[in-house]
Scaffold this active site. Structure first.
Site, PDB file in Angstrom:
ATOM      1  NE  ARG A   1       2.828  28.983 -34.291  1.00 35.48           N
ATOM      2  CZ  ARG A   1       1.571  29.254 -34.636  1.00 35.48           C
ATOM      3  NH1 ARG A   1       1.182  29.130 -35.884  1.00 35.48           N
ATOM      4  NH2 ARG A   1       0.702  29.623 -33.735  1.00 35.48           N
TER       5      ARG A   1
ATOM      6  CB  VAL B   1      -2.003  32.124 -30.797  1.00 29.20           C
ATOM      7  CG1 VAL B   1      -3.221  32.815 -30.210  1.00 29.20           C
ATOM      8  CG2 VAL B   1      -2.289  31.667 -32.206  1.00 29.20           C
TER       9      VAL B   1
ATOM     10  CG  ASP C   1       1.530  26.395 -32.394  1.00 26.56           C
ATOM     11  OD1 ASP C   1       0.674  26.748 -31.576  1.00 26.56           O
ATOM     12  OD2 ASP C   1       2.752  26.463 -32.177  1.00 26.56           O
TER      13      ASP C   1
ATOM     14  CD  GLN D   1       0.571  22.709 -24.558  1.00 24.50           C
ATOM     15  OE1 GLN D   1       0.108  21.842 -23.852  1.00 24.50           O
ATOM     16  NE2 GLN D   1       0.136  23.951 -24.502  1.00 24.50           N
TER      17      GLN D   1
ATOM     18  N   GLY E   1      -2.486  27.999 -27.608  1.00 18.40           N
ATOM     19  CA  GLY E   1      -3.048  29.126 -28.341  1.00 18.40           C
ATOM     20  C   GLY E   1      -3.874  28.625 -29.498  1.00 18.40           C
ATOM     21  CG  HIS E   2      -7.107  26.497 -29.370  1.00 22.34           C
ATOM     22  ND1 HIS E   2      -6.371  25.492 -29.899  1.00 22.34           N
ATOM     23  CD2 HIS E   2      -7.581  26.031 -28.200  1.00 22.34           C
ATOM     24  CE1 HIS E   2      -6.395  24.455 -29.077  1.00 22.34           C
ATOM     25  NE2 HIS E   2      -7.110  24.772 -28.033  1.00 22.34           N
TER      26      HIS E   2
ATOM     27  CE  LYS F   1      -3.972  21.652 -30.247  1.00 22.99           C
ATOM     28  NZ  LYS F   1      -2.568  21.536 -30.607  1.00 22.99           N
TER      29      LYS F   1
HETATM   30  P1  IMP Z   1       5.893  25.467 -21.650  1.00 28.86           P
HETATM   31  O1  IMP Z   1       4.718  24.642 -22.051  1.00 28.86           O
HETATM   32  O2  IMP Z   1       5.572  26.936 -21.496  1.00 28.86           O
HETATM   33  O3  IMP Z   1       6.606  24.909 -20.445  1.00 28.86           O
HETATM   34  O4  IMP Z   1       6.975  25.409 -22.852  1.00 28.86           O
HETATM   35  C1  IMP Z   1       7.650  24.199 -23.188  1.00 28.86           C
HETATM   36  C2  IMP Z   1       7.799  24.061 -24.701  1.00 28.86           C
HETATM   37  O5  IMP Z   1       6.538  23.826 -25.293  1.00 28.86           O
HETATM   38  C3  IMP Z   1       8.360  25.302 -25.400  1.00 28.86           C
HETATM   39  O6  IMP Z   1       9.132  24.882 -26.505  1.00 28.86           O
HETATM   40  C4  IMP Z   1       7.109  26.018 -25.889  1.00 28.86           C
HETATM   41  O7  IMP Z   1       7.372  26.882 -26.971  1.00 28.86           O
HETATM   42  C5  IMP Z   1       6.280  24.818 -26.298  1.00 28.86           C
HETATM   43  N1  IMP Z   1       4.829  25.088 -26.286  1.00 28.86           N
HETATM   44  C6  IMP Z   1       4.047  25.237 -25.216  1.00 28.86           C
HETATM   45  N2  IMP Z   1       2.771  25.431 -25.586  1.00 28.86           N
HETATM   46  C7  IMP Z   1       2.747  25.372 -26.923  1.00 28.86           C
HETATM   47  C8  IMP Z   1       1.699  25.452 -27.901  1.00 28.86           C
HETATM   48  O8  IMP Z   1       0.506  25.587 -27.609  1.00 28.86           O
HETATM   49  N3  IMP Z   1       2.086  25.329 -29.189  1.00 28.86           N
HETATM   50  C9  IMP Z   1       3.370  25.123 -29.545  1.00 28.86           C
HETATM   51  N4  IMP Z   1       4.372  25.030 -28.678  1.00 28.86           N
HETATM   52  C10 IMP Z   1       4.058  25.150 -27.373  1.00 28.86           C
END
Ligand code: IMP
Length: 427
Positions: free
Chosen positions: A304, A298, A13, A223, A40-41, A16
């Site tokens: 957050r 998003v 987040d 991520q 989420g972009h 990007k």
């Molecule tokens: P998962 O990717 O849904 O398995 O979640 C694993 C961890 O990664 C959790 O803490 C989510 O909140 C975090 N996470 C997954 N995708 C994102 C992202 O795009 N941005 C921030 N955190 C993310």
């Protein structure tokens, strides 16, 4: 042969979407190499705001071919609803390419994600509940379903049977849920086959040929570094490799082809979900960062967690990704603080530690050691060059650059596409 990797240097987040889109006009291919619709972009183009989860943000640049690489996990229903949403707003999505080797997030993967989190109770990861982890688990267990399986009904049926064999035992006997029927899943998946077909391609070949022809290829990580399954704050991580090496495996491009690795770095720090976060704030400063920075997921709509900039993390990101540049985002959010604390080291059980501890126990005990940098109160959103920034904002950027170990080549000073200061060109 410019091949750029763009990835989050913190917990995701970092903004990007804005960076990718800024480069979009001069980029021929934008490739996602890992993750799925957990990302989420938010991309702002003119007065239009787009929230993308699965699709590469290059889909908004007309000259650019968006690619979903083999390392991505794809939920076809989400893919179609995202494509429909863009088509309804007049965005042409016909150039999209999807690797036939990408794995499919099946409905049972989503179910398993949700029931597992519920089962973990207060030890939960805080996943996005989109089935990401269970789909990668199936991939590694060699019971995953790939996009190409949709084009052979007999193979698809055998694979779904193999996948559900063990899962149904787990669902019925451990989680107290109803068993999932093979036939129903196969029928649902086959229902996606025709619409997906025009997009399915040998993306490894396409991308390597593009690089041979000197096309500009941008690999876009979902991520962030500290959510990496190998290099992040395990187990509070996602189930793939957002770090730079993931671009090679997740797209089928050799490391010798990568020319630049750009880390997106927020001027402060945020994370969603559970896990350690040394500079996290629980006071009105944290609330203010959340409010001014619009720090709400998003994808999940969750607030957050917010904290000050952490240079230990930034240095770590430089190291594990081999970063050549940083793109510093959301500097404008810090306008108005008299002093801005920056974490320069940790104190762990009475010791000062300069680098990210490899031991999770130490990291859980880490307390931030702050240096206080003078703030600024002038509006910086109209700044077009580094020299337009007030002196204290310039000094803040220079201090971060020095602590983080790679040059800051661009600075985001507002959410809009043009609210960016370019210092060194990425191309
Ligand atoms: P998962 O990717 O849904 O398995 O979640 C694993 C961890 O990664 C959790 O803490 C989510 O909140 C975090 N996470 C997954 N995708 C994102 C992202 O795009 N941005 C921030 N955190 C993310």
């Amino acid at each position: 042969m410019p091949a750029l990797v763009l990835l989050g240097a913190q917990w995701g987040d970092e903004g990007k979407g804005k960076a990718t889109d800024l480069l979009g006009g001069s980029v021929d291919y934008v490739v996602r190499y890992q993750g799925g619709n957990n990302a989420g972009h938010t991309v702002v183009v003119g007065d239009q705001k787009y929230a993308l989860h699965l699709l590469p943000s290059g889909i908004l640049s007309p000259g650019c071919t968006p690619v979903i690489g083999n390392g991505v996990v794809v939920d076809p229903s989400v893919l179609f609803s995202e494509l429909n949403g863009l088509n309804d707003r007049g965005v042409d999505t016909s150039k999209l390419l999807i690797s036939g080797n990408a794995h499919i997030i099946t409905p049972y993967n989503v179910t398993v994600d949700k029931v597992t989190e519920r089962f973990l109770g207060k030890r939960k990861i805080g996943t996005t509940g989109r089935g990401i982890g269970p789909t990668y688990a199936d991939k590694i267990n060699r019971v995953g379903i790939r996009i190409q399986d949709l084009y052979d009904e007999s193979i698809l049926t055998q694979k779904v049977e193999a996948a559900l064999d063990g899962k149904n035992q787990l669902l019925t006997k451990v989680f107290n849920r109803r068993a999932i029927e093979v036939g129903q899943v196969v029928e649902e998946l086959l229902g996606y086959a025709d619409r997906l077909k025009p997009y399915v391609a040998d993306t490894v070949l396409v991308l390597n040929q593009a690089l041979e022809q000197d096309k500009v290829v941008l690999f876009e990580g979902g991520q962030g570094t500290l959510l990496d399954i190998d290099h992040g704050t395990y187990p509070f991580v996602t189930s793939s490799n957002p770090t730079a090496g993931g671009a090679c495996t997740g797209a089928g491009v050799g490391p010798t082809k990568i020319s630049r690795v750009i880390g997106i770095l927020k001027a402060y720090t945020t994370r969603v979900g559970s896990g350690p976060f040394p500079t996290e704030l629980f006071d009105e400063d944290g609330d203010a960062l959340r409010r001014i920075g619009g720090e709400r997921g998003v994808t999940t709509g969750r607030d957050r967690r917010c904290g000050w900039f952490d240079a230990v993390i930034a240095r770590y990101a430089t190291r594990v990704n081999g970063l050549t540049d940083f793109f510093l985002t959301k500097l404008d959010v810090l306008t108005g603080w008299e002093q801005i604390p920056v974490c320069v080291a940790y104190e762990i059980d009475g010791r000062r530690v300069e680098e990210l501890p490899y031991s999770q126990t130490d990291f859980h005990h880490a307390k931030p050691v702050y240096e206080y940098l003078p703030g600024w109160s002038e509006d910086i959103t109209k700044a077009k060059s580094f020299s337009d920034l007030p002196k204290n904002a310039q000094d803040y950027v220079k201090a971060l650059e020095e602590m983080s170990g790679a040059p800051i080549s661009a600075i985001g000073v507002g959410p809009g596409r043009d609210e960016t200061i370019e210092i060194n060109s990425f191309l």
